[in-house]
Design an enzyme around this catalytic site. Structure first.
Site, short mmCIF file in Angstrom:
data_model
loop_
_atom_site.label_atom_id
_atom_site.label_comp_id
_atom_site.label_asym_id
_atom_site.label_seq_id
_atom_site.Cartn_x
_atom_site.Cartn_y
_atom_site.Cartn_z
N LYS A 178 30.00 34.55 48.04
CA LYS A 178 31.41 34.24 47.85
C LYS A 178 31.83 32.98 48.61
CE LYS A 178 32.72 37.27 44.88
NZ LYS A 178 33.15 36.81 43.54
N ARG A 184 27.86 45.46 29.07
CA ARG A 184 27.83 46.89 28.79
C ARG A 184 28.70 47.23 27.58
NH1 ARG A 184 30.36 49.77 33.28
NH2 ARG A 184 31.36 47.82 33.88
N ASP A 230 31.53 41.62 28.66
CA ASP A 230 30.63 42.26 29.62
C ASP A 230 29.28 42.42 28.94
OD1 ASP A 230 29.59 43.98 31.79
OD2 ASP A 230 31.70 44.24 32.32
N TYR A 251 26.49 39.37 49.43
CA TYR A 251 27.77 39.31 48.71
C TYR A 251 28.70 38.30 49.36
CZ TYR A 251 32.29 41.01 46.89
OH TYR A 251 33.53 41.12 46.31
N ASP A 262 26.68 37.49 28.52
CA ASP A 262 25.84 37.51 29.72
C ASP A 262 26.00 36.17 30.41
OD1 ASP A 262 23.90 37.61 31.65
OD2 ASP A 262 22.26 38.17 30.30
#
Length: 390
Positions: free
Chosen positions: A216, A107, A105, A212, A123
């Site tokens: 997809k 984070r 991730d 979104y 990333d």
């Protein structure tokens, strides 16, 4: 340029590859049960030999696929700190070994996740970093969970396009270069107001109205294109709303179905941002991650499609409230409807038709609404007890 040269090179070696594949199939017929490898396992290894870009890491070591690799894949999960990544990593580590599954991730992970198994910064918009990670760790399966979800995406379309579309292109290109098996989740958000809603079949008009959902549908079609054009082992599931006690919602329209449980235990009051009669398909996280593993392990020749619906239960906020009140009768729910989320929900399926998944690779859910409520409340109460002990 590297990818184009690879395709050009493969075209010259096609005849050799086809002949060798035939020889391998013939050899496997005579090995019987003594060999742990099938022809399908050996053929990807041969494909790896046909391109030097798939064999060599930066240190020059050979990383062509092997029988052992297929029995115990090295797996990378992008967006691993989201709702699904941690749960899937736990299941995969039990199945394939702790060190064979890498969470990634952008984070910093909580301490308990950092110490539970391999974690690395990655990333997906940095293709060089991602490529080095895959080569240096001999990755063979890639689970791509990095995404900006529905409600957040509508508030930041530019970010959603960058992460959900540009990031996906990086994933597909690198997975193709290195012969990976790649999983990209889709969603009920890939359907739109013109889709059949109850139930929604695998193949129908989609035309979503959120960035979104558009991203997809793009992922489904690009993955299938790469499969048919380049032979990429692309696999995809359209998830319902996923409910988990262990992770916080990430900005999705179905988040209320997670938040209500925490509110019921903590305060006894919940304010819902959807109408009480808004019906959506839902699934407990254990069913979701198990379905993902089962699809990833399914033999390629059993997969009639590369994108499947999976379904478990469908309910409204009112029905969920009534089921929780059987355990916590003092729960009080009020409604303050978010027009953005409500509009999104009204364009989504009320249930998914998933007979193809049940037929092709044996999908079967285990949690219906009563089991979901009991399990969620048990997990949240146990979690609170542990927290209080410290």
């Amino acid at each position: 340029m590297l990818f184009e040269r690879r395709q050009s090179y493969l075209s010259y070696t096609g005849a050799f590859t086809m002949l060798a594949m035939q020889l391998l199939r013939g050899a496997v017929k005579h090995l019987g049960s003594r060999s742990p490898c099938s022809a399908e396992q050996l053929i990807p290894a041969l494909r790896g030999v046909s391109s030097s870009s798939q064999q060599l890491s930066v240190s020059g070591r050979n990383h062509a696929s092997s029988c052992a690799d297929n029995d115990n894949p090295k797996i990378l999960i992008t967006g691993g700190l989201g709702q699904l990544g941690v749960g899937l990593a736990q299941l995969l580590r039990r199945r394939f070994g702790k060190n064979n599954v890498i969470l990634s991730d952008i984070r910093k992970p909580p301490s308990h996740i950092y110490h539970s198994g391999p974690f690395i910064f990655s990333d997906i918009l940095d293709s060089k970093n991602l490529r080095e990670l895959i080569v240096n760790n001999n990755i063979s399966w890639l689970v791509h969970y990095s995404a900006v979800l529905s409600a957040v995406g509508e508030n930041n379309v530019a970010l959603a396009k960058e992460v959900n579309i540009t990031g996906l292109h990086n994933i597909l290109d690198i997975a193709t270069e290195h012969g990976l098996r790649v999983f990209v989740p889709s969603t009920i958000g890939a359907f739109g107001p013109s889709s059949p809603r109850d139930p929604t079949p695998d193949l129908c008009v989609q035309r979503p109205r959120t960035i979104y959902g558009v991203s997809k549908v793009h992922a489904e079609l690009m993955g299938e294109y790469y499969h048919h054009r380049y032979g990429l082992d692309f696999r995809c599931l359209r998830y319902p709303g996923i409910i988990s006690a262990d992770s916080q919602p990430g900005g999705g329209t179905t988040d209320y179905a997670v938040q209500i449980f925490h509110a019921a235990v903590k305060s006894g009051h919940f304010e819902c941002n959807l109408h009480s009669d808004t019906r959506l398909p839902m699934m407990y996280i254990d069913d979701c991650v198990r379905a993902t593993l089962e699809l990833m392990e399914a033999p390629a020749d059993t997969l009639v499609s590369r994108t499947y619906n999976i379904n478990a239960m469908s309910f409204t906020p009112q029905e969920l409230t009534q089921e929780i009140q059987k355990v916590l009768p003092d729960l009080r729910v009020t409604y303050n409807v978010d027009p953005v989320r409500q509009a999104i929900a009204e364009g989504w399926p009320m249930a998914l038709e998933d007979s193809a998944a049940r037929r092709d690779w044996g999908w079967k859910h285990e949690y219906d609404l009563p089991e979901l409520v009991q399990t969620m409340l048990t997990h949240i109460n146990l979690g609170n007890q542990v927290a209080q002990a410290y």
